[in-house]
Design an enzyme around this catalytic site. Structure first.
Site, mmCIF file in Angstrom:
data_model
loop_
_atom_site.group_PDB
_atom_site.id
_atom_site.type_symbol
_atom_site.label_atom_id
_atom_site.label_comp_id
_atom_site.label_asym_id
_atom_site.label_seq_id
_atom_site.Cartn_x
_atom_site.Cartn_y
_atom_site.Cartn_z
ATOM 1 C CB VAL A 172 0.378 1.498 9.471
ATOM 2 C CG1 VAL A 172 -1.298 1.301 9.430
ATOM 3 C CG2 VAL A 172 0.663 2.583 8.281
ATOM 4 C CB ILE A 210 -0.749 -3.814 10.527
ATOM 5 C CG1 ILE A 210 -1.034 -2.250 10.409
ATOM 6 C CG2 ILE A 210 -1.064 -4.752 11.471
ATOM 7 C CD1 ILE A 210 -2.596 -2.379 10.639
ATOM 8 N N GLY A 256 6.371 2.915 6.152
ATOM 9 C CA GLY A 256 6.302 3.914 4.980
ATOM 10 C C GLY A 256 7.451 4.827 5.144
ATOM 11 C CG ASP A 262 1.005 7.586 -4.975
ATOM 12 O OD1 ASP A 262 1.348 7.130 -5.968
ATOM 13 O OD2 ASP A 262 1.019 7.362 -3.866
ATOM 14 N N GLY A 277 7.405 6.462 8.924
ATOM 15 C CA GLY A 277 6.909 5.968 10.128
ATOM 16 C C GLY A 277 6.328 4.547 9.981
#
Length: 434
Positions: A115, A107, A110, A225, A113
């Site tokens: 998610v 889904i 990044g 962020d 890796g």
């Protein structure tokens, strides 16, 4: 209540209080054994020259089984009170491993890796699992940020607008964050579809975001962020802040830091100037996100990054007339280039909370989710992936992600990773399972 037991000496009566004493001793024994095993494994994993000798095992594990005489002693001590019980803290409780989960869909992606949507095989609950490659993290020397993210996640359990961590686990090659599954879509996704929001909707989101930031600040954490990609909507339409990799811990109310980090469109002037900055960088980012919700683009946006940086540093804020005076006043305060004059510089979240723009908000109702969100994502259930990018969900899930290796060959790189991420694993205390 009594229980009859037969012994060599004849029948004896085991009272309820004695049974409680037995249970207390057994629990203490199990916990002691678990701590010893953890220390033993860490010693092996981080020292390839260590040779385990049978005579050393007992001393390393530091345990001795309770004797029957201890368990049945007439004068055994009562079980420890809750305050006296051993607190193992947030470390290696062996209640989760990758093979406990069925990984269903990718889904998100990044730098280190993916998610994934996953379902726990035992309780069938759904989770979002952030799977990171240790090798990629070590190559970019980002292990401190990953451990900081894990630490911040452990502090988020009490706030409704921050994503929660259920487990953090690791294998020799990967790290796993098992998180709340949020499937209402990113704020970024909804902004792309609708271009901008009406002021009441923008106010609602800004209030929930401000509440989350204020909570982090109360823990001496600066988020650093904030951007629409890191703001999710849950199935009812409430915001959930996620991705704590750039958080800075231990920043007191007047404390400063100086690391250059963040996302270009949302960087505060003092960060661009490479000057020391404080928690007011988060209020600048809130202003940038609120501006984007009202106007469709970040406040000083340019496709040319150098020009955008120059705009942030030098260009006056320009506001179109299609917003209320209170919204205008708040944006001018949050996007103040001088951080000492910025809204939030004096009393942090309280200054934001008391601004006239938020006067329609009942903050107690907000924090208790009693205010109906202005938009409902209309998801039918956990398997509803309509708000995720098909570019991710159409990609096959690698089989290796759900594997828990049975045996480990200790190599130099595995030893380095074990040292870099020592203490990463987390599960709720065992008491929560009893």
């Amino acid at each position: 209540m009594t229980v009859k037991t037969e012994t060599a000496a004849g029948a004896s009566t085991l009272t309820y209080s004695k049974m409680r004493g037995m249970v207390a001793l057994l629990i203490a024994f199990m916990k002691q054994r678990r701590m010893g095993l953890n220390e033993f494994i860490q010693k092996i994993a981080t020292n390839s020259s260590y040779s385990c000798k049978p005579s050393e095992v007992q001393s390393i594990l530091n345990i001795s089984p309770p004797q029957e005489s201890e368990l049945l002693n007439e004068n055994s001590s009562p079980p420890p009170s809750h305050s006296q019980q051993i607190n193992l803290g947030p470390s290696s409780n062996p209640h989760a491993k990758p093979s406990d989960f069925q990984f269903l869909k990718i889904i998100g992606k990044g730098s280190f890796g993916k998610v994934l949507l996953a379902r726990h095989k035992a309780d069938e609950k759904f989770y979002a699992v952030k799977v990171l490659q240790k090798k990629a993290i070590l190559k970019k020397k980002e292990e401190k940020h990953i451990m900081s993210e894990r630490n911040v996640l452990l502090k988020n359990v009490k706030h409704p607008f921050l994503v929660g961590l259920h487990f953090s686990i690791q294998t020799t090659s990967r790290l796993y964050f098992i998180l709340d599954y949020i499937n209402g879509g990113e704020l970024f996704y909804h902004l792309q579809r609708e271009r901008c929001f009406l002021e009441p909707r923008a106010r609602f989101y800004a209030a929930e975001i401000a509440s989350a930031l204020g909570y982090l600040h109360s823990l001496n954490i600066v988020y650093r962020d904030l951007k629409p990609e890191n703001i999710l909507l849950d199935s009812q339409g409430h915001i959930v802040l996620t991705d704590f990799g750039l958080c800075k811990e231990n920043i007191e109310p007047n404390g400063i830091t100086s690391t250059f980090c963040g996302t270009p469109e949302y960087l505060a002037p003092e960060v661009l100037h490479k000057q020391p900055y404080d928690r007011t960088v988060d209020w600048w980012c809130l202003g940038a996100v609120l501006y984007e919700m009202l106007y469709g683009l970040p406040p000083f946006y340019s496709r040319n990054t150098a020009e955008m940086y120059d705009n942030i540093l030098n260009k006056p804020l320009q506001l179109k007339p299609n917003i209320t005076n209170s919204a205008r006043n708040l944006l001018e305060g949050l996007l103040q280039k001088d951080r000492t004059k910025r809204t939030g510089a004096k009393t942090d979240f309280m200054e934001i909370k008391n601004h006239i723009f938020f006067s329609p908000i009942d903050w107690d109702d907000l924090i208790n989710k009693k205010i109906t969100p202005p938009f409902n994502p209309n998801v039918s259930g956990p398997s509803d992936l309509q708000h995720f990018d098909p570019e991710f969900t159409d990609e096959p899930v690698p089989n290796s992600i759900g594997q828990s290796p049975d045996s480990i060959l200790i190599t130099a790189s595995i030893k380095e990773a074990a040292e870099a991420f020592m203490g990463f694993s987390y599960a709720p205390p065992m008491d929560s399972y009893l």
